[in-house]
Design a protein around this motif. Structure first.
Motif, PDB file in Angstrom:
ATOM      1  N   ASN A  79      40.326  93.683 -13.222  1.00  0.00           N
ATOM      2  CA  ASN A  79      39.695  93.321 -14.495  1.00  0.00           C
ATOM      3  C   ASN A  79      38.263  92.824 -14.302  1.00  0.00           C
ATOM      4  O   ASN A  79      37.773  91.970 -15.045  1.00  0.00           O
ATOM      5  CB  ASN A  79      40.506  92.258 -15.242  1.00  0.00           C
ATOM      6  N   GLY A  80      37.612  93.347 -13.262  1.00  0.00           N
ATOM      7  CA  GLY A  80      36.231  92.977 -13.012  1.00  0.00           C
ATOM      8  C   GLY A  80      36.044  91.662 -12.292  1.00  0.00           C
ATOM      9  O   GLY A  80      34.910  91.214 -12.105  1.00  0.00           O
ATOM     10  N   ASP A 114      31.103  81.856  -9.625  1.00  0.00           N
ATOM     11  CA  ASP A 114      31.648  82.724 -10.670  1.00  0.00           C
ATOM     12  C   ASP A 114      32.344  83.891  -9.988  1.00  0.00           C
ATOM     13  O   ASP A 114      31.916  84.345  -8.926  1.00  0.00           O
ATOM     14  CB  ASP A 114      30.525  83.224 -11.581  1.00  0.00           C
ATOM     15  N   SER A 115      33.428  84.380 -10.573  1.00  0.00           N
ATOM     16  CA  SER A 115      34.192  85.483  -9.985  1.00  0.00           C
ATOM     17  C   SER A 115      34.026  86.782 -10.756  1.00  0.00           C
ATOM     18  O   SER A 115      34.543  87.824 -10.331  1.00  0.00           O
ATOM     19  CB  SER A 115      35.684  85.124  -9.936  1.00  0.00           C
ATOM     20  N   SER A 116      33.319  86.749 -11.884  1.00  0.00           N
ATOM     21  CA  SER A 116      33.140  87.932 -12.709  1.00  0.00           C
ATOM     22  C   SER A 116      31.977  88.763 -12.190  1.00  0.00           C
ATOM     23  O   SER A 116      30.817  88.323 -12.214  1.00  0.00           O
ATOM     24  CB  SER A 116      32.867  87.534 -14.168  1.00  0.00           C
ATOM     25  N   LEU A 117      32.270  89.966 -11.716  1.00  0.00           N
ATOM     26  CA  LEU A 117      31.230  90.820 -11.167  1.00  0.00           C
ATOM     27  C   LEU A 117      30.212  91.232 -12.224  1.00  0.00           C
ATOM     28  O   LEU A 117      29.016  91.338 -11.927  1.00  0.00           O
ATOM     29  CB  LEU A 117      31.860  92.053 -10.514  1.00  0.00           C
ATOM     30  N   THR A 118      30.656  91.464 -13.426  1.00  0.00           N
ATOM     31  CA  THR A 118      29.705  91.859 -14.468  1.00  0.00           C
ATOM     32  C   THR A 118      28.775  90.705 -14.832  1.00  0.00           C
ATOM     33  O   THR A 118      27.572  90.901 -15.015  1.00  0.00           O
ATOM     34  CB  THR A 118      30.439  92.363 -15.716  1.00  0.00           C
ATOM     35  N   ARG A 119      29.308  89.495 -14.933  1.00  0.00           N
ATOM     36  CA  ARG A 119      28.426  88.358 -15.227  1.00  0.00           C
ATOM     37  C   ARG A 119      27.443  88.113 -14.094  1.00  0.00           C
ATOM     38  O   ARG A 119      26.262  87.843 -14.321  1.00  0.00           O
ATOM     39  CB  ARG A 119      29.250  87.090 -15.487  1.00  0.00           C
ATOM     40  N   LEU A 120      27.933  88.209 -12.855  1.00  0.00           N
ATOM     41  CA  LEU A 120      27.054  88.012 -11.709  1.00  0.00           C
ATOM     42  C   LEU A 120      25.931  89.044 -11.697  1.00  0.00           C
ATOM     43  O   LEU A 120      24.762  88.710 -11.477  1.00  0.00           O
ATOM     44  CB  LEU A 120      27.852  88.090 -10.412  1.00  0.00           C
ATOM     45  N   MET A 121      26.282  90.312 -11.919  1.00  0.00           N
ATOM     46  CA  MET A 121      25.265  91.360 -11.883  1.00  0.00           C
ATOM     47  C   MET A 121      24.316  91.276 -13.076  1.00  0.00           C
ATOM     48  O   MET A 121      23.093  91.421 -12.927  1.00  0.00           O
ATOM     49  CB  MET A 121      25.931  92.732 -11.826  1.00  0.00           C
ATOM     50  N   ASN A 122      24.848  91.011 -14.253  1.00  0.00           N
ATOM     51  CA  ASN A 122      23.993  90.943 -15.437  1.00  0.00           C
ATOM     52  C   ASN A 122      22.963  89.827 -15.336  1.00  0.00           C
ATOM     53  O   ASN A 122      21.860  89.929 -15.890  1.00  0.00           O
ATOM     54  CB  ASN A 122      24.838  90.744 -16.699  1.00  0.00           C
ATOM     55  N   ALA A 123      23.323  88.753 -14.611  1.00  0.00           N
ATOM     56  CA  ALA A 123      22.407  87.618 -14.483  1.00  0.00           C
ATOM     57  C   ALA A 123      21.218  87.939 -13.593  1.00  0.00           C
ATOM     58  O   ALA A 123      20.183  87.281 -13.687  1.00  0.00           O
ATOM     59  CB  ALA A 123      23.155  86.405 -13.929  1.00  0.00           C
ATOM     60  N   GLN A 124      21.341  88.954 -12.733  1.00  0.00           N
ATOM     61  CA  GLN A 124      20.277  89.202 -11.757  1.00  0.00           C
ATOM     62  C   GLN A 124      19.689  90.602 -11.818  1.00  0.00           C
ATOM     63  O   GLN A 124      18.840  90.949 -10.993  1.00  0.00           O
ATOM     64  CB  GLN A 124      20.792  88.935 -10.337  1.00  0.00           C
ATOM     65  N   SER A 139      22.879  96.466 -17.901  1.00  0.00           N
ATOM     66  CA  SER A 139      24.182  95.855 -18.157  1.00  0.00           C
ATOM     67  C   SER A 139      25.229  96.491 -17.245  1.00  0.00           C
ATOM     68  O   SER A 139      25.001  97.522 -16.617  1.00  0.00           O
ATOM     69  CB  SER A 139      24.578  96.051 -19.620  1.00  0.00           C
ATOM     70  N   SER A 140      26.395  95.838 -17.176  1.00  0.00           N
ATOM     71  CA  SER A 140      27.463  96.274 -16.277  1.00  0.00           C
ATOM     72  C   SER A 140      28.762  96.432 -17.053  1.00  0.00           C
ATOM     73  O   SER A 140      28.999  95.716 -18.035  1.00  0.00           O
ATOM     74  CB  SER A 140      27.663  95.248 -15.152  1.00  0.00           C
ATOM     75  N   VAL A 141      29.599  97.348 -16.591  1.00  0.00           N
ATOM     76  CA  VAL A 141      30.915  97.551 -17.189  1.00  0.00           C
ATOM     77  C   VAL A 141      31.957  97.680 -16.089  1.00  0.00           C
ATOM     78  O   VAL A 141      31.627  97.912 -14.920  1.00  0.00           O
ATOM     79  CB  VAL A 141      30.957  98.811 -18.087  1.00  0.00           C
ATOM     80  N   VAL A 142      33.208  97.544 -16.491  1.00  0.00           N
ATOM     81  CA  VAL A 142      34.340  97.650 -15.573  1.00  0.00           C
ATOM     82  C   VAL A 142      35.139  98.901 -15.899  1.00  0.00           C
ATOM     83  O   VAL A 142      35.336  99.235 -17.073  1.00  0.00           O
ATOM     84  CB  VAL A 142      35.251  96.404 -15.695  1.00  0.00           C
ATOM     85  N   VAL A 143      35.584  99.608 -14.871  1.00  0.00           N
ATOM     86  CA  VAL A 143      36.598 100.658 -15.026  1.00  0.00           C
ATOM     87  C   VAL A 143      37.902 100.027 -14.587  1.00  0.00           C
ATOM     88  O   VAL A 143      38.062  99.675 -13.413  1.00  0.00           O
ATOM     89  CB  VAL A 143      36.269 101.894 -14.174  1.00  0.00           C
ATOM     90  N   ASP A 144      38.827  99.863 -15.537  1.00  0.00           N
ATOM     91  CA  ASP A 144      40.007  99.059 -15.220  1.00  0.00           C
ATOM     92  C   ASP A 144      40.987  99.804 -14.311  1.00  0.00           C
ATOM     93  O   ASP A 144      40.884 101.011 -14.099  1.00  0.00           O
ATOM     94  CB  ASP A 144      40.687  98.537 -16.478  1.00  0.00           C
ATOM     95  N   ASP A 188      37.873  98.788 -10.715  1.00  0.00           N
ATOM     96  CA  ASP A 188      38.833  97.902 -10.046  1.00  0.00           C
ATOM     97  C   ASP A 188      39.362  98.577  -8.784  1.00  0.00           C
ATOM     98  O   ASP A 188      39.531  99.805  -8.737  1.00  0.00           O
ATOM     99  CB  ASP A 188      40.016  97.601 -10.968  1.00  0.00           C
ATOM    100  N   ALA A 189      39.640  97.782  -7.763  1.00  0.00           N
ATOM    101  CA  ALA A 189      40.207  98.324  -6.531  1.00  0.00           C
ATOM    102  C   ALA A 189      41.056  97.256  -5.869  1.00  0.00           C
ATOM    103  O   ALA A 189      40.539  96.241  -5.402  1.00  0.00           O
ATOM    104  CB  ALA A 189      39.103  98.792  -5.579  1.00  0.00           C
ATOM    105  N   ALA A 190      42.351  97.491  -5.842  1.00  0.00           N
ATOM    106  CA  ALA A 190      43.285  96.538  -5.237  1.00  0.00           C
ATOM    107  C   ALA A 190      43.880  97.058  -3.943  1.00  0.00           C
ATOM    108  O   ALA A 190      44.453  96.289  -3.170  1.00  0.00           O
ATOM    109  CB  ALA A 190      44.408  96.212  -6.222  1.00  0.00           C
ATOM    110  N   THR A 191      43.764  98.365  -3.694  1.00  0.00           N
ATOM    111  CA  THR A 191      44.383  98.974  -2.511  1.00  0.00           C
ATOM    112  C   THR A 191      43.420  99.970  -1.867  1.00  0.00           C
ATOM    113  O   THR A 191      42.413 100.376  -2.469  1.00  0.00           O
ATOM    114  CB  THR A 191      45.666  99.724  -2.884  1.00  0.00           C
ATOM    115  N   GLU A 192      43.767 100.406  -0.649  1.00  0.00           N
ATOM    116  CA  GLU A 192      42.970 101.431   0.017  1.00  0.00           C
ATOM    117  C   GLU A 192      43.025 102.743  -0.762  1.00  0.00           C
ATOM    118  O   GLU A 192      42.049 103.502  -0.781  1.00  0.00           O
ATOM    119  CB  GLU A 192      43.479 101.646   1.448  1.00  0.00           C
TER     120      GLU A 192
END
Length: 415
Positions: A125-126, A150-160, A164-169, A197-201
């Protein structure tokens, strides 16, 4: 050919090894080489910068120079390699560098993920997890240079970044490469950065298959290795031909990382009764004086096991140093000291250097004038020996990598 721009030295070796494991021929260069100095016949060329924590403008300039060199030698895909814990500040440098590379290549979207499941880095979930903890709850929360709150990748990227950033769930990722490509194509004119998102190889492999023909990709070594495997599945990877001989010669361990794992590895060195000398900034804030003290200590050692020279501190002790001296100044002191120490040890006949920490590794490489090398044996997952152009063997370990006994095992033999 794939061209990799890494924002630190240990990240570069991690990425190089990830590609090498899949059979791709890989060269590593410390700093941007002249195109004529790059070996021919390589499948992957990795350029190691030291740009993670420098001012964003400098990081952008260095990264663009590396990108242009990689383009000049025929790279058809650029891979910007950053840390699997997304190490950065509110101002960069991941976002600014990627913005500049997007403008250089004139692409409209970049697929990127820090996920590296083999090292416990997963995204859902990003959000980025480190060993099943949110990034902001992990030990990275108190990193001395890039604390991650912060653990949200979109918030981290958008701040710098500019875009804008989006997630592929994860539900989309599980459906495979075609579903990922479709999702990315659907966001190209809405968002600049796409975090699947990526939880596995298996998830990473699907993402890699989806981006094989993209001109620009970004992420950690997990995605690099998956891209290598995906090229192999196309029949494009050649079998790597590199030296498999175990390095020999006088060894020294230099440790500057304050990560939990490096502190544990240092403790194993001390429990193994290895000779150890700690650099103390309260003793002197002069890097040359600190280095000379360490070299004098080394000169007095009897022949025996490889010694340890370290500046690593537990969080409470580190805060005392930084409060008294300053974060940037304390980093300058220790990096300068390690540079002087590395040169002195080389003059004394040391040929094997084990370095713990990205900044320490960068200081070592710069001080010894190492321009590049061949990736050799893997001392630990993601931690290879590199046989350098200076006839030195170096093991450049990211702070969080390796089993607790790595420093002991890697430095075995007479000092």
């Amino acid at each position: 050919m794939i061209g990799v721009i890494a924002d630190d030295v240990t990240g570069a070796t991690d990425a190089a090894l990830a590609f090498r494991r899949t059979g791709m021929r890989c060269g590593v260069y410390f700093g941007t080489p002249h195109p004529s100095d790059v070996r021919s016949g390589l499948d992957v060329v990795v350029i190691a910068l030291k740009s993670r924590t420098i001012p964003a403008r400098e990081a952008v300039a260095q990264s663009l120079g590396a990108a242009q060199t990689l383009q000049a030698i025929g790279a058809r895909q650029l891979f910007f390699k950053y840390c699997s814990t997304f190490d950065s500040t509110a101002n960069g440098n991941i976002g600014p560098v990627l913005d500049a590379l997007v403008d250089l290549l004139q692409v409209d979207a970049v697929v990127t993920t820090p996920a590296t499941p083999e090292h416990g880095r997963t995204t859902f979930n990003g959000y980025l997890f480190v060993n099943n903890e949110l990034l902001s709850e992990s030990s990275m929360r108190n990193h001395p240079l890039t604390p991650m709150r912060d653990s949200s990748l979109t918030r981290l990227m958008n701040a710098q970044s500019k875009g804008s950033s989006v997630v592929v769930d994860h539900d989309v990722v599980r459906r495979g490469a075609e579903a990922i490509r479709s999702a990315v194509d659907g966001t190209r004119h809405m968002a600049r950065y796409v975090f699947p998102d990526a939880a596995t190889e298996e998830d990473l492999f699907s993402i890699a298959q989806a981006v094989l023909d993209e001109p620009l990709v970004a992420g950690a070594a997990g995605l690099a290795g998956a891209i290598g495997r995906a090229h192999g599945s196309r029949g494009a990877a050649a079998r790597a031909r590199v030296s498999e001989s175990a390095p020999a010669g006088r060894a020294v361990v230099l440790a500057g990382s304050c990560s939990r794992r490096t502190l544990e590895q240092i403790d194993r060195m001390l429990r193994a009764e290895r000779p150890a000398h700690r650099l103390d900034a309260f003793e002197s804030d002069d890097p040359e004086r600190l280095a000379q003290g360490a070299l004098d200590w080394y000169d007095a050692l009897p022949t025996g096991p490889a010694p340890l020279i370290y500046s690593s501190l537990a969080p409470a002790a580190l805060r005392k140093v930084q409060d008294a001296i300053g974060v940037e100044r304390s980093a300058e002191i220790f990096e300068g000291a390690f540079a002087h120490i590395a040169r002195g040890l080389c003059e004394r006949g040391v040929t094997r250097f084990v370095a713990a920490g990205g900044e320490t590794s960068g200081s070592l490489v710069a001080a010894l004038g190492i321009r590049g090398g061949v990736v050799g044996l893997e001392a630990a997952r993601g931690v290879p020996w590199i046989h350098t152009d200076r006839n030195l063997d170096v093991l450049l370990k990211s702070g969080n990598f390796g089993e607790p006994d790595l420093l002991v095992a890697a430095s075995d033999g007479s000092s």
